[in-house]
Enzyme design. Structure first.
Site, PDB file in Angstrom:
ATOM      1  N   MET A   1       0.846  -1.201   0.000  1.00 13.98           N
ATOM      2  CA  MET A   1       0.000   0.000   0.000  1.00 13.98           C
ATOM      3  C   MET A   1       0.889   1.261   0.000  1.00 13.98           C
ATOM      4  O   MET A   1       1.692   1.405  -0.882  1.00 13.98           O
ATOM      5  CB  MET A   1      -0.942  -0.005   1.214  1.00 13.98           C
ATOM      6  CG  MET A   1      -1.943  -1.140   1.162  1.00 13.98           C
ATOM      7  SD  MET A   1      -3.313  -0.795   0.065  1.00 13.98           S
ATOM      8  CE  MET A   1      -4.506  -0.128   1.190  1.00 13.98           C
ATOM      9  N   CYS A   2       0.769   2.108   0.951  1.00 20.89           N
ATOM     10  CA  CYS A   2       1.344   3.461   0.993  1.00 20.89           C
ATOM     11  C   CYS A   2       0.438   4.374   0.169  1.00 20.89           C
ATOM     12  O   CYS A   2      -0.169   3.946  -0.799  1.00 20.89           O
ATOM     13  CB  CYS A   2       2.764   3.608   0.450  1.00 20.89           C
ATOM     14  SG  CYS A   2       4.030   2.827   1.476  1.00 20.89           S
ATOM     15  N   GLY A   3       0.345   5.603   0.617  1.00 20.67           N
ATOM     16  CA  GLY A   3      -0.442   6.570  -0.140  1.00 20.67           C
ATOM     17  C   GLY A   3       0.438   7.756  -0.467  1.00 20.67           C
ATOM     18  O   GLY A   3       1.196   8.231   0.397  1.00 20.67           O
TER      19      GLY A   3
END
Lengths: 298, 243
Positions: A1-3
């Protein structure tokens, strides 16, 4: 993920709102990464002044008296604005390297987040909401900025492991993905003289770009190089003093969406990061193509 | 883009039940949809202000129509069974993932892996779809008015993918049995995917799909068919390089 998020303003009238807009974008992506968050904001250049953003786990101890000691050490005027665990050191551009060295000598525990004429970097462990509140990011003004909320995969959950990573003056990078050849690339860059603070793969990508640009490439050319020299999954969003760039690896499995209007160019890992931007309903919205470099400069 | 027959069919006699996601939570919306029982009079639903939310109208299993006014995030209409979902905006990754039946119409663009692993029903994307459209499709029909990205129909097993525009790299990589119809250019074909003859039964099948997706003014003869060469079904050492 990570945004990841990024915002590059074309319309000067939005500059006072940059911090607020970028904060909103980043907070909307909180559930993509709970480990740490950070932003880099490019403010207005001021004449004859450069800045270093520093961080300390013990700000009361490390920042006290630093202004006077630093001014004495480098023989030039210094001002320090403290924000929670971070502080922005301002001095004349000619003294910026000396100031950097002096800080490390005077306060060995202080970490340097980034330096340059315009950039300020704030990052800490925790959710975006807590990070933007802690550093009052919503009130910040500027021309462009990038942000990141991290789900840690490649290295420890620490302040230094948070993004953005800055490895050159006014340069920084945020990354969603993971690199598989970062140890090799790191070794090559160390041989060139680059220094690394962490075991993090993203720091290698940032240093790679800095090295390419130090060799005379522009941001677009440097980003082009990532496609052949970096192996793994990545969506990179980078900022330079006057530029903003995006690139995705050829597989492009990490999400990315961009929007452009007459007023701005915006990047988000997901569309919901863009939904509160002005005029988004009529913006040109698209997914950046794999292995394709996008960049804008003021 | 022409309105699809399906979205016209969504016009309803009863007043819609409206869920404004500025006011109600996504969980309330999905729970209300899951509470539907066969024969319910609440056949028309409207979702306002989705603002890119994830999982809008996931797991609906009754034949209702749902109009979503705006763009959605991940997995809109996932596992859909029998409902007609119209997204009046764009859709994020995984729209209609593992759809069983019914239909989903996206008026704008769709992000990555639209219709992934779908077992049935019809997914219509009136704009463009991104990479990996129809990955591992298992019986779903997908009609894209615009273009599709790279690695679409990767490991597709059954169903039909119709593309009025162009396809990106590695179309149909490691495909099993699905039929791919592309009207525009294909950047490259993936392992074991080949161009195939368009026989009368394929023209007829394609016409039916175009009709169901509300596509007019386009002839089946304008498309090329692609499918599996079936050389990778069983491991053969001579094919090792192709895997």
């Amino acid at each position: 993920m990570c945004g990841i998020v990024g915002l590059f303003l074309k319309d000067k009238s939005l500059e006072p709102k940059l911090g607020a807009m970028l904060s909103e974008m980043l907070v909307s992506l909180s559930d993509r990464g709970p480990d740490s968050a950070g932003i880099a904001i490019y403010g207005a250049p001021s004449k004859n002044e450069a800045k270093i953003t520093i961080q300390s786990a013990k700000p009361e101890r490390d920042f006290r008296g630093l202004e006077a000691e630093l001014a004495k050490a480098i023989g030039a005027p210094v001002s320090i604005a403290v924000k929670s665990t971070h502080a922005v050191v301002r001095t004349t551009p000619a003294k910026i390297d000396a100031a950097r060295e002096a800080i490390q000598t005077l306060r060995p525990d202080i970490r340097i987040m980034g330096a340059g004429d315009v950039v300020e970097i704030y990052k800490e462990v925790g959710l975006p909401e807590a990070v933007v509140d802690r550093f009052d990011v919503r009130k910040m003004t500027g021309t462009h900025g990038i942000g990141h909320t991290r789900m840690a995969t490649e290295s420890a959950v620490t302040t230094m492991g948070a993004h953005p990573f800055s490895t050159g003056a006014d340069q920084c990078l945020v990354h969603n993905g993971s690199l598989s050849n970062h140890n090799n690339v790191r070794r090559e860059l160390i041989r060139e003289g680059m220094k690394f603070e962490t075991e993090n793969d993203t720091e290698v990508a940032a240093a790679y770009l800095s090295s390419q640009m130090a060799h005379g490439k522009n941001l677009g050319e440097a980003l082009e190089g990532t496609l052949s020299d970096l192996d793994g999954f990545f969506t990179f969003v980078v900022g330079t003093k006057n530029g903003f760039g995006v690139v995705r690896d050829p597989i492009a499995c990490k999400p990315a969406v961009m929007a452009e209007t007459d007023q701005y160019v915006a990047f988000g890992s997901e569309y919901r990061a863009l939904t509160k931007l002005p005029g988004i309903d009529n913006a040109r919205v698209w997914e950046p193509e794999p292995a394709t470099v996008y960049f804008w400069e003021h | 883009m022409p309105a699809t027959k399906l979205s016209k069919a969504a016009a309803h006699d009863h007043a819609s039940r409206i869920f404004d996601l500025d006011v109600s939570s996504l969980r309330e919306l999905n729970q209300a949809l899951h509470n539907l029982t066969p024969g319910s009079n609440e056949t028309a639903w409207e979702v306002l202000h989705p603002k890119g939310s994830h999982s809008v109208a996931v797991g609906v299993d009754q034949p209702v129509s749902i109009d979503v006014r705006g763009s959605v995030g991940y997995y809109c209409g996932g596992m859909n069974s029998g409902s007609t979902i119209t997204v009046h905006g764009s859709a994020g990754p995984g729209v209609g993932e593992n759809m069983m039946s019914g239909s989903i119409i996206v008026k704008g663009d769709a992000s990555q892996y639209a219709g992934a692993t779908g077992k049935g029903g019809l997914l219509v994307i009136e704009g463009n779809a991104s990479s990996r459209c129809g990955i591992s499709m298992k019986g779903i029909d997908i009609v894209v008015h615009g273009n599709i990205g790279h690695m679409s129909a990767f490991m597709a097993q059954s169903g039909n993918l119709v593309v009025l525009g162009d396809a990106g790299d590695a179309l149909g990589d490691s495909i099993y049995e699905a039929r791919l119809f592309v009207r525009g250019k294909v950047d490259s074909l993936g392992a074991d995917c080949i161009a195939k003859e368009m026989r009368p039964e394929h023209l007829e099948l394609l016409q039916g799909l175009l009709d169901r997706a509300g596509v007019t003014g386009v002839k089946p003869s304008e498309f090329k068919r692609y499918g599996s060469a079936r050389t990778l079904y069983n491991f053969n050492i001579d094919n090792a390089d192709a895997y």
